[in-house]
Motif scaffolding. Structure first.
Motif, PDB file in Angstrom:
ATOM      1  N   TYR A 110     122.136   7.576 -30.933  1.00  0.00           N
ATOM      2  CA  TYR A 110     122.368   8.097 -29.591  1.00  0.00           C
ATOM      3  C   TYR A 110     123.140   9.412 -29.654  1.00  0.00           C
ATOM      4  O   TYR A 110     122.818  10.375 -28.946  1.00  0.00           O
ATOM      5  CB  TYR A 110     123.135   7.093 -28.744  1.00  0.00           C
ATOM      6  CG  TYR A 110     123.306   7.536 -27.307  1.00  0.00           C
ATOM      7  CD1 TYR A 110     122.258   7.425 -26.407  1.00  0.00           C
ATOM      8  CD2 TYR A 110     124.513   8.083 -26.858  1.00  0.00           C
ATOM      9  CE1 TYR A 110     122.403   7.855 -25.085  1.00  0.00           C
ATOM     10  CE2 TYR A 110     124.661   8.504 -25.548  1.00  0.00           C
ATOM     11  CZ  TYR A 110     123.609   8.389 -24.661  1.00  0.00           C
ATOM     12  OH  TYR A 110     123.748   8.821 -23.371  1.00  0.00           O
ATOM     13  N   GLU A 111     124.148   9.476 -30.491  1.00  0.00           N
ATOM     14  CA  GLU A 111     124.932  10.712 -30.634  1.00  0.00           C
ATOM     15  C   GLU A 111     124.055  11.861 -31.128  1.00  0.00           C
ATOM     16  O   GLU A 111     124.335  13.028 -30.842  1.00  0.00           O
ATOM     17  CB  GLU A 111     126.109  10.490 -31.584  1.00  0.00           C
ATOM     18  CG  GLU A 111     127.163   9.521 -31.058  1.00  0.00           C
ATOM     19  CD  GLU A 111     127.777   9.993 -29.764  1.00  0.00           C
ATOM     20  OE1 GLU A 111     128.560  10.955 -29.793  1.00  0.00           O
ATOM     21  OE2 GLU A 111     127.466   9.408 -28.709  1.00  0.00           O
ATOM     22  N   PHE A 117     120.100  16.413 -23.452  1.00  0.00           N
ATOM     23  CA  PHE A 117     120.216  15.521 -22.298  1.00  0.00           C
ATOM     24  C   PHE A 117     119.515  16.071 -21.066  1.00  0.00           C
ATOM     25  O   PHE A 117     119.672  15.546 -19.968  1.00  0.00           O
ATOM     26  CB  PHE A 117     121.689  15.255 -21.981  1.00  0.00           C
ATOM     27  CG  PHE A 117     122.301  14.179 -22.828  1.00  0.00           C
ATOM     28  CD1 PHE A 117     121.529  13.380 -23.655  1.00  0.00           C
ATOM     29  CD2 PHE A 117     123.672  13.948 -22.790  1.00  0.00           C
ATOM     30  CE1 PHE A 117     122.097  12.378 -24.440  1.00  0.00           C
ATOM     31  CE2 PHE A 117     124.249  12.948 -23.560  1.00  0.00           C
ATOM     32  CZ  PHE A 117     123.462  12.168 -24.381  1.00  0.00           C
ATOM     33  N   PHE A 118     118.759  17.167 -21.232  1.00  0.00           N
ATOM     34  CA  PHE A 118     117.924  17.650 -20.138  1.00  0.00           C
ATOM     35  C   PHE A 118     116.741  16.689 -19.978  1.00  0.00           C
ATOM     36  O   PHE A 118     116.490  15.832 -20.820  1.00  0.00           O
ATOM     37  CB  PHE A 118     117.420  19.078 -20.421  1.00  0.00           C
ATOM     38  CG  PHE A 118     116.920  19.293 -21.822  1.00  0.00           C
ATOM     39  CD1 PHE A 118     115.659  18.852 -22.201  1.00  0.00           C
ATOM     40  CD2 PHE A 118     117.716  19.918 -22.775  1.00  0.00           C
ATOM     41  CE1 PHE A 118     115.197  19.035 -23.490  1.00  0.00           C
ATOM     42  CE2 PHE A 118     117.256  20.118 -24.070  1.00  0.00           C
ATOM     43  CZ  PHE A 118     115.992  19.671 -24.429  1.00  0.00           C
ATOM     44  N   GLY A 119     116.008  16.844 -18.892  1.00  0.00           N
ATOM     45  CA  GLY A 119     114.846  15.977 -18.701  1.00  0.00           C
ATOM     46  C   GLY A 119     115.228  14.590 -18.232  1.00  0.00           C
ATOM     47  O   GLY A 119     115.997  14.429 -17.275  1.00  0.00           O
ATOM     48  N   VAL A 126     121.424   8.802 -17.215  1.00  0.00           N
ATOM     49  CA  VAL A 126     121.567   7.767 -18.238  1.00  0.00           C
ATOM     50  C   VAL A 126     122.915   7.869 -18.937  1.00  0.00           C
ATOM     51  O   VAL A 126     123.652   6.888 -19.045  1.00  0.00           O
ATOM     52  CB  VAL A 126     120.417   7.848 -19.265  1.00  0.00           C
ATOM     53  CG1 VAL A 126     120.640   6.842 -20.395  1.00  0.00           C
ATOM     54  CG2 VAL A 126     119.076   7.577 -18.586  1.00  0.00           C
ATOM     55  N   ASP A 127     123.254   9.056 -19.420  1.00  0.00           N
ATOM     56  CA  ASP A 127     124.524   9.201 -20.132  1.00  0.00           C
ATOM     57  C   ASP A 127     125.704   8.890 -19.223  1.00  0.00           C
ATOM     58  O   ASP A 127     126.686   8.282 -19.655  1.00  0.00           O
ATOM     59  CB  ASP A 127     124.656  10.626 -20.681  1.00  0.00           C
ATOM     60  CG  ASP A 127     125.836  10.762 -21.625  1.00  0.00           C
ATOM     61  OD1 ASP A 127     125.836  10.117 -22.695  1.00  0.00           O
ATOM     62  OD2 ASP A 127     126.788  11.500 -21.286  1.00  0.00           O
ATOM     63  N   GLY A 258     122.129  21.046 -22.838  1.00  0.00           N
ATOM     64  CA  GLY A 258     121.523  21.532 -24.064  1.00  0.00           C
ATOM     65  C   GLY A 258     122.548  21.804 -25.155  1.00  0.00           C
ATOM     66  O   GLY A 258     123.633  21.222 -25.176  1.00  0.00           O
ATOM     67  N   LEU A 259     122.211  22.722 -26.048  1.00  0.00           N
ATOM     68  CA  LEU A 259     123.060  23.010 -27.210  1.00  0.00           C
ATOM     69  C   LEU A 259     124.449  23.504 -26.814  1.00  0.00           C
ATOM     70  O   LEU A 259     125.471  22.984 -27.280  1.00  0.00           O
ATOM     71  CB  LEU A 259     122.386  24.060 -28.096  1.00  0.00           C
ATOM     72  CG  LEU A 259     121.004  23.721 -28.659  1.00  0.00           C
ATOM     73  CD1 LEU A 259     120.487  24.870 -29.513  1.00  0.00           C
ATOM     74  CD2 LEU A 259     121.053  22.443 -29.471  1.00  0.00           C
ATOM     75  N   MET A 260     124.491  24.503 -25.968  1.00  0.00           N
ATOM     76  CA  MET A 260     125.782  25.071 -25.581  1.00  0.00           C
ATOM     77  C   MET A 260     126.586  24.094 -24.729  1.00  0.00           C
ATOM     78  O   MET A 260     127.816  24.043 -24.829  1.00  0.00           O
ATOM     79  CB  MET A 260     125.565  26.385 -24.836  1.00  0.00           C
ATOM     80  CG  MET A 260     126.836  27.130 -24.503  1.00  0.00           C
ATOM     81  SD  MET A 260     126.437  28.763 -23.823  1.00  0.00           S
ATOM     82  CE  MET A 260     128.020  29.193 -23.120  1.00  0.00           C
TER      83      MET A 260
END
Length: 377
Positions: A110-111, A117-119, A126-127, A258-260
């Protein structure tokens, strides 16, 4: 096969020239013809492909996002199966330890999804439902000491559900608890949380993967949990159709989900809040002592998604792509220097150094997005 035959033919012809020098002009002619044919075949077998922003974004979904959710569900299903097979009345310590080990495997997977976590994750919260921390221990203990039913968690606050509620039942001080210390109500609480956790992980997979097993979709339908996009299809199809390649790229690179977004969270919250506020209670995974490992897996998530986007960025600026690589490496190295358990080392210099490296990664990701945006607009 053709190339192997070609190589054998050349060896024969060359060896023949040693015996029949007069055939040398013929040999050379044949070699040149065969070499040209081989070159033509190589060209057809390996056509040069242009890397576009759209192909990079699609590759990120197909090679990172969907496979990562498949792996998550695989590990989570393994954990859930072990837990379901265990009976509280006959639970052994070895069973419990196997359950704990399986839980940590699922948790690590999961990590490894937190950089995307987009979409589906963002749309279905969920998160926010299964990964709130720190656990509200007071509320959790109140529930466990009450006579309230534990089979239905629909009215429970998100601060006592998900990964960390499960962790609280299974672990203390970095180790699996003793079976004798776990009450029957704790076990029922654990089972209820685990059923919900399973469904929410299935929601992520089915949300993205149109080929997810039908049995998973049926479980979600029975639980009245949505998994389709606003267009009624999967999120892969939805995102590629609803947004431009640049919009998708920016969401992946610098979006909150996202990443940032993840590198900012590491700097400001996961490390920054306990370090700056000297608050040992505000950390993830404090009962299993997996706080630092969680962060390392987060960086793996960043690295995995970036690896799919990097080929396109390299065509724009190889130097900028290398800077991102270096920033990711530096953050991972810094995190691995933080001592565990994190709760006992929140004010160490290594934590401050890791915060700086995470901030540096966010900065270079932002610069990369600006560079690509200028080119594509």
């Amino acid at each position: 096969m053709w190339k192997r035959t070609f190589r054998r033919g050349i060896c024969f012809l060359i060896s023949s020239t040693k015996m029949y020098k007069s055939l040398l002009p013929v040999v050379l002619s044949v070699v040149l013809v065969l070499a040209a044919a081989c070159s033509s075949e190589d060209s057809n077998d390996n056509p040069v492909e242009t890397i576009t922003l759209e192909t990079a974004v699609t590759h990120a979904i197909d090679s990172v996002v969907i496979p990562s959710y498949r792996e998550l569900v695989k590990e989570e299903e393994s954990y859930y199966s072990r837990l379901s097979d265990a009976e509280y009345a006959s639970l052994t310590q070895s069973q419990l330890e196997a359950i704990c080990k399986s839980f940590l495997h699922a948790r690590s997977r999961y990590e490894c999804t937190e950089a995307f976590f987009f979409g589906a994750d963002a749309h279905f919260y969920v998160d926010a439902d299964i990964n709130q921390w720190p656990l509200d221990v007071i509320r959790c203990r109140q529930l466990l000491s009450s006579n309230a039913p534990l089979e239905d968690m629909s009215d429970w606050d998100a601060s006592i559900v998900g990964w960390h509620g499960i962790e609280y039942v299974l672990f203390r001080n970095g180790s699996p608890r003793k079976v004798a210390d776990i009450t029957e109500r704790e076990w029922k609480y654990l089972q209820t949380l685990s059923r919900n956790l399973r469904l929410r992980c299935l929601q992520l997979l089915c949300g993205w993967d149109k080929d997810a097993p039908q049995i998973y979709r049926d479980l979600l339908t029975a639980a009245r949990l949505e998994y389709t996009s606003p267009h009624g299809n999967d999120y892969r199809t939805y995102m590629l159709a609803a947004y431009t390649p640049l919009q998708n790229f920016s969401a992946m690179l610098i979006g909150d989900h996202g990443l940032m977004g993840l590198s900012d969270e590491i700097a400001d919250t996961k490390l920054g809040r306990p370090y700056n506020n000297n608050d040992a209670n505000y950390i993830e995974s404090p009962y299993s002592y997996q706080s630092v490992n969680d962060l390392v897996y987060n960086v793996k998530s960043i690295r995995n998604l970036w690896s799919a986007l990097k080929p396109y960025v390299s065509t724009v600026s190889a130097d900028k792509a290398k800077e991102v690589d270096t920033a990711i490496d530096n953050l991972e190295t810094a995190l691995k220097l933080i001592k565990s358990p994190f709760a006992q080392h929140i004010r160490d210099a290594e934590v401050s150094a890791a915060i700086e490296k995470s901030e540096a990664l966010s900065k270079i990701l932002d610069e990369t997005n600006e560079l690509v945006t200028k080119i594509k607009q």
